[in-house]
Design a protein around this motif. Structure first.
Motif, PDB file in Angstrom:
ATOM      1  N   ALA A  33       0.824  -1.211   0.000  1.00  0.00           N
ATOM      2  CA  ALA A  33       0.000   0.000   0.000  1.00  0.00           C
ATOM      3  C   ALA A  33       0.856   1.257   0.000  1.00  0.00           C
ATOM      4  CB  ALA A  33      -0.928  -0.004   1.210  1.00  0.00           C
ATOM      5  N   SER A  34       2.038   1.192   0.598  1.00  0.00           N
ATOM      6  CA  SER A  34       2.903   2.371   0.648  1.00  0.00           C
ATOM      7  C   SER A  34       3.519   2.696  -0.704  1.00  0.00           C
ATOM      8  CB  SER A  34       4.020   2.153   1.675  1.00  0.00           C
ATOM      9  OG  SER A  34       4.927   1.149   1.245  1.00  0.00           O
ATOM     10  N   THR A  35       3.336   1.839  -1.699  1.00  0.00           N
ATOM     11  CA  THR A  35       3.910   2.085  -3.028  1.00  0.00           C
ATOM     12  C   THR A  35       2.864   2.507  -4.057  1.00  0.00           C
ATOM     13  OG1 THR A  35       3.672  -0.238  -3.720  1.00  0.00           O
ATOM     14  CG2 THR A  35       5.697   0.364  -2.561  1.00  0.00           C
ATOM     15  N   HIS A  36       1.584   2.608  -3.654  1.00  0.00           N
ATOM     16  CA  HIS A  36       0.515   2.995  -4.580  1.00  0.00           C
ATOM     17  C   HIS A  36       0.032   4.400  -4.245  1.00  0.00           C
ATOM     18  CE1 HIS A  36       0.055  -0.855  -6.664  1.00  0.00           C
ATOM     19  NE2 HIS A  36       0.218  -1.447  -5.491  1.00  0.00           N
ATOM     20  N   ASP A  37      -0.781   4.961  -5.122  1.00  0.00           N
ATOM     21  CA  ASP A  37      -1.353   6.277  -4.861  1.00  0.00           C
ATOM     22  C   ASP A  37      -2.667   6.140  -4.114  1.00  0.00           C
ATOM     23  OD1 ASP A  37      -2.854   5.160  -6.838  1.00  0.00           O
ATOM     24  OD2 ASP A  37      -2.758   6.847  -8.220  1.00  0.00           O
ATOM     25  N   ALA A  38      -3.205   7.278  -3.670  1.00  0.00           N
ATOM     26  CA  ALA A  38      -4.411   7.266  -2.852  1.00  0.00           C
ATOM     27  C   ALA A  38      -5.611   6.698  -3.597  1.00  0.00           C
ATOM     28  CB  ALA A  38      -4.715   8.676  -2.357  1.00  0.00           C
ATOM     29  N   ALA A  39      -5.741   6.986  -4.875  1.00  0.00           N
ATOM     30  CA  ALA A  39      -6.893   6.522  -5.651  1.00  0.00           C
ATOM     31  C   ALA A  39      -6.923   5.003  -5.743  1.00  0.00           C
ATOM     32  CB  ALA A  39      -6.864   7.132  -7.050  1.00  0.00           C
ATOM     33  N   THR A  40      -5.774   4.383  -5.924  1.00  0.00           N
ATOM     34  CA  THR A  40      -5.705   2.920  -6.032  1.00  0.00           C
ATOM     35  C   THR A  40      -6.149   2.257  -4.741  1.00  0.00           C
ATOM     36  OG1 THR A  40      -3.880   3.117  -7.597  1.00  0.00           O
ATOM     37  CG2 THR A  40      -4.195   0.982  -6.561  1.00  0.00           C
ATOM     38  N   ILE A  41      -5.757   2.834  -3.609  1.00  0.00           N
ATOM     39  CA  ILE A  41      -6.150   2.258  -2.321  1.00  0.00           C
ATOM     40  C   ILE A  41      -7.613   2.531  -2.034  1.00  0.00           C
ATOM     41  CG2 ILE A  41      -5.678   2.278   0.155  1.00  0.00           C
ATOM     42  CD1 ILE A  41      -2.832   3.120  -0.498  1.00  0.00           C
ATOM     43  N   ALA A  42      -8.100   3.720  -2.393  1.00  0.00           N
ATOM     44  CA  ALA A  42      -9.472   4.109  -2.066  1.00  0.00           C
ATOM     45  C   ALA A  42     -10.510   3.304  -2.834  1.00  0.00           C
ATOM     46  CB  ALA A  42      -9.672   5.602  -2.331  1.00  0.00           C
ATOM     47  N   ASN A  43     -10.185   2.839  -4.033  1.00  0.00           N
ATOM     48  CA  ASN A  43     -11.205   2.120  -4.811  1.00  0.00           C
ATOM     49  C   ASN A  43     -11.399   0.684  -4.361  1.00  0.00           C
ATOM     50  OD1 ASN A  43      -9.083   0.595  -5.896  1.00  0.00           O
ATOM     51  ND2 ASN A  43      -9.007   1.762  -7.805  1.00  0.00           N
ATOM     52  N   GLY A  44     -10.608   0.232  -3.377  1.00  0.00           N
ATOM     53  CA  GLY A  44     -10.797  -1.099  -2.826  1.00  0.00           C
ATOM     54  C   GLY A  44     -10.278  -2.228  -3.685  1.00  0.00           C
ATOM     55  N   ARG A  45      -9.526  -1.919  -4.711  1.00  0.00           N
ATOM     56  CA  ARG A  45      -8.993  -2.949  -5.602  1.00  0.00           C
ATOM     57  C   ARG A  45      -7.478  -2.834  -5.716  1.00  0.00           C
ATOM     58  NH1 ARG A  45     -13.366  -2.978 -10.654  1.00  0.00           N
ATOM     59  NH2 ARG A  45     -15.224  -3.432  -9.381  1.00  0.00           N
ATOM     60  N   TRP A 246      -3.903   7.098   2.963  1.00  0.00           N
ATOM     61  CA  TRP A 246      -3.477   5.827   3.512  1.00  0.00           C
ATOM     62  C   TRP A 246      -2.115   5.400   2.993  1.00  0.00           C
ATOM     63  CZ3 TRP A 246      -5.427   4.017   7.723  1.00  0.00           C
ATOM     64  CH2 TRP A 246      -6.737   4.340   8.073  1.00  0.00           C
ATOM     65  N   GLN A 247      -1.735   5.848   1.815  1.00  0.00           N
ATOM     66  CA  GLN A 247      -0.421   5.470   1.317  1.00  0.00           C
ATOM     67  C   GLN A 247       0.686   6.080   2.177  1.00  0.00           C
ATOM     68  OE1 GLN A 247      -2.327   7.722   0.057  1.00  0.00           O
ATOM     69  NE2 GLN A 247      -1.190   9.426  -0.851  1.00  0.00           N
ATOM     70  N   LEU A 248       0.439   7.297   2.714  1.00  0.00           N
ATOM     71  CA  LEU A 248       1.416   7.915   3.613  1.00  0.00           C
ATOM     72  C   LEU A 248       1.380   7.268   4.992  1.00  0.00           C
ATOM     73  CD1 LEU A 248       1.054  11.710   2.720  1.00  0.00           C
ATOM     74  CD2 LEU A 248       2.522   9.972   1.700  1.00  0.00           C
ATOM     75  N   VAL A 249       0.201   6.863   5.429  1.00  0.00           N
ATOM     76  CA  VAL A 249       0.092   6.155   6.708  1.00  0.00           C
ATOM     77  C   VAL A 249       0.873   4.849   6.658  1.00  0.00           C
ATOM     78  CG1 VAL A 249      -1.499   5.045   8.325  1.00  0.00           C
ATOM     79  CG2 VAL A 249      -2.142   7.201   7.221  1.00  0.00           C
ATOM     80  N   MET A 250       0.710   4.096   5.557  1.00  0.00           N
ATOM     81  CA  MET A 250       1.414   2.830   5.432  1.00  0.00           C
ATOM     82  C   MET A 250       2.921   3.041   5.311  1.00  0.00           C
ATOM     83  SD  MET A 250      -0.882   0.503   5.699  1.00  0.00           S
ATOM     84  CE  MET A 250      -1.714   1.603   6.855  1.00  0.00           C
TER      85      MET A 250
END
Length: 280
Positions: A33-45, A246-250
């Motif tokens: 998750a720390s290597t993706h952008d916010a949109a990728t994490i937010a869409n649940g996929r 969440w990417q920054l949190v991770m």
């Protein structure tokens, strides 16, 4: 006689690897998750393979204040100073107190030991208000001294060193006296080298204890530049009007795991020996 069965260790190994997978999979997800952008994490996929935003996310986490109130680099430094000071302080005080209890004869020696032992029943959470009041009166708020000094005393480490010193043969004490060694020289030349593995094991445990502190640092720090990384993680996940990145949190979570892991890996051999050795 131990039976050499071909598949005798198969089930224990499968159980072991299953346990490792259960523990490691959340860490792997946080790393991905720390290597993706916010949109990728937010869409649940979110995919299970690394993304292309790792450098950007870790750079932002280390250098930007964001929702944490301070850059993660500053909070990592605060956590490192706190953990090192707590570990070193606890070990130093416990060594000296255990040495005095075993090798010196003074009035109320046993009473002093039991007074130290009773403090095991009084953790920081129980004495939190008077400790905070003393720290505030001494103007220790928002300082490294305030973060560390109230947590330095350790009855557990004193008890462990006392039990170890009881196993040291009296012949060593007599030999030191014959050689003309005084109490200070005996302590530094004999007891400290013998207690190396015990000290290493305690250092690892106490470093992690200091690194993971949350309640006391959140009470004695009000400025963002004095807060530890554990507090920063909590602030970053607090529900506000601003969308949690969440990417920054991770990325922060992965950075917060590195120092304890490095300490355990660097001192692994001494740590294990300190826990399992029965004869010194």
């Amino acid at each position: 006689m131990v039976e050499n069965r071909r598949f005798g260790n198969l089930i224990p190994h499968l159980v072991l690897w299953a346990g490792v997978g259960i523990v490691a999979f959340p860490v792997y997800l946080a790393l991905i998750a720390s290597t993706h952008d916010a949109a990728t994490i937010a869409n649940g996929r979110m995919p299970l393979w690394p993304g292309v935003h790792a450098l950007e996310n870790y750079r932002r986490a280390l250098t930007e204040s964001g929702m944490a109130g301070a850059p993660v680099a500053q909070m990592l430094l605060n956590s490192l100073v706190t953990a090192l000071a707590i570990a070193a302080g606890k070990i130093a005080i416990s060594l000296l107190s255990a040495y005095a209890l075993i090798y010196f004869r003074f009035p109320l020696r046993q009473a002093a030991f039991w007074a130290i032992f009773v403090t095991l029943m009084l953790p920081v959470e129980v004495r939190i208000y008077p400790t905070y009041k003393v720290a505030a009166d001494l103007r220790l708020l928002d300082t490294y001294a305030g973060l560390t000094l109230p947590l330095i005393a350790s009855a557990t480490a004193t008890l462990l060193y006392r039990q170890f010193f009881l196993t040291v043969p009296n012949e060593l004490v007599e030999a030191s006296r014959i050689d003309g060694a005084g109490p200070v020289r005996f302590f530094f030349d004999t007891l400290l080298p013998l207690s190396r593995t015990t000290t290493a094991a305690l250092f690892v445990i106490l470093f992690i204890y200091g690194w993971n502190q949350y309640l006391w640092p959140i009470l004695v720090t009000t400025r963002g530049d004095m807060q530890t990384v554990v507090i920063g993680l909590r602030k970053m996940t607090t529900i506000t009007d601003q969308l949690t990145e969440w990417q920054l949190v991770m990325a922060t979570a992965m950075l917060a795991m590195l120092p304890p892991v490095l300490v355990v890996v660097a001192m692994q051999k001494l740590f294990v020996r300190g826990l399992v050795e029965t004869e010194k």
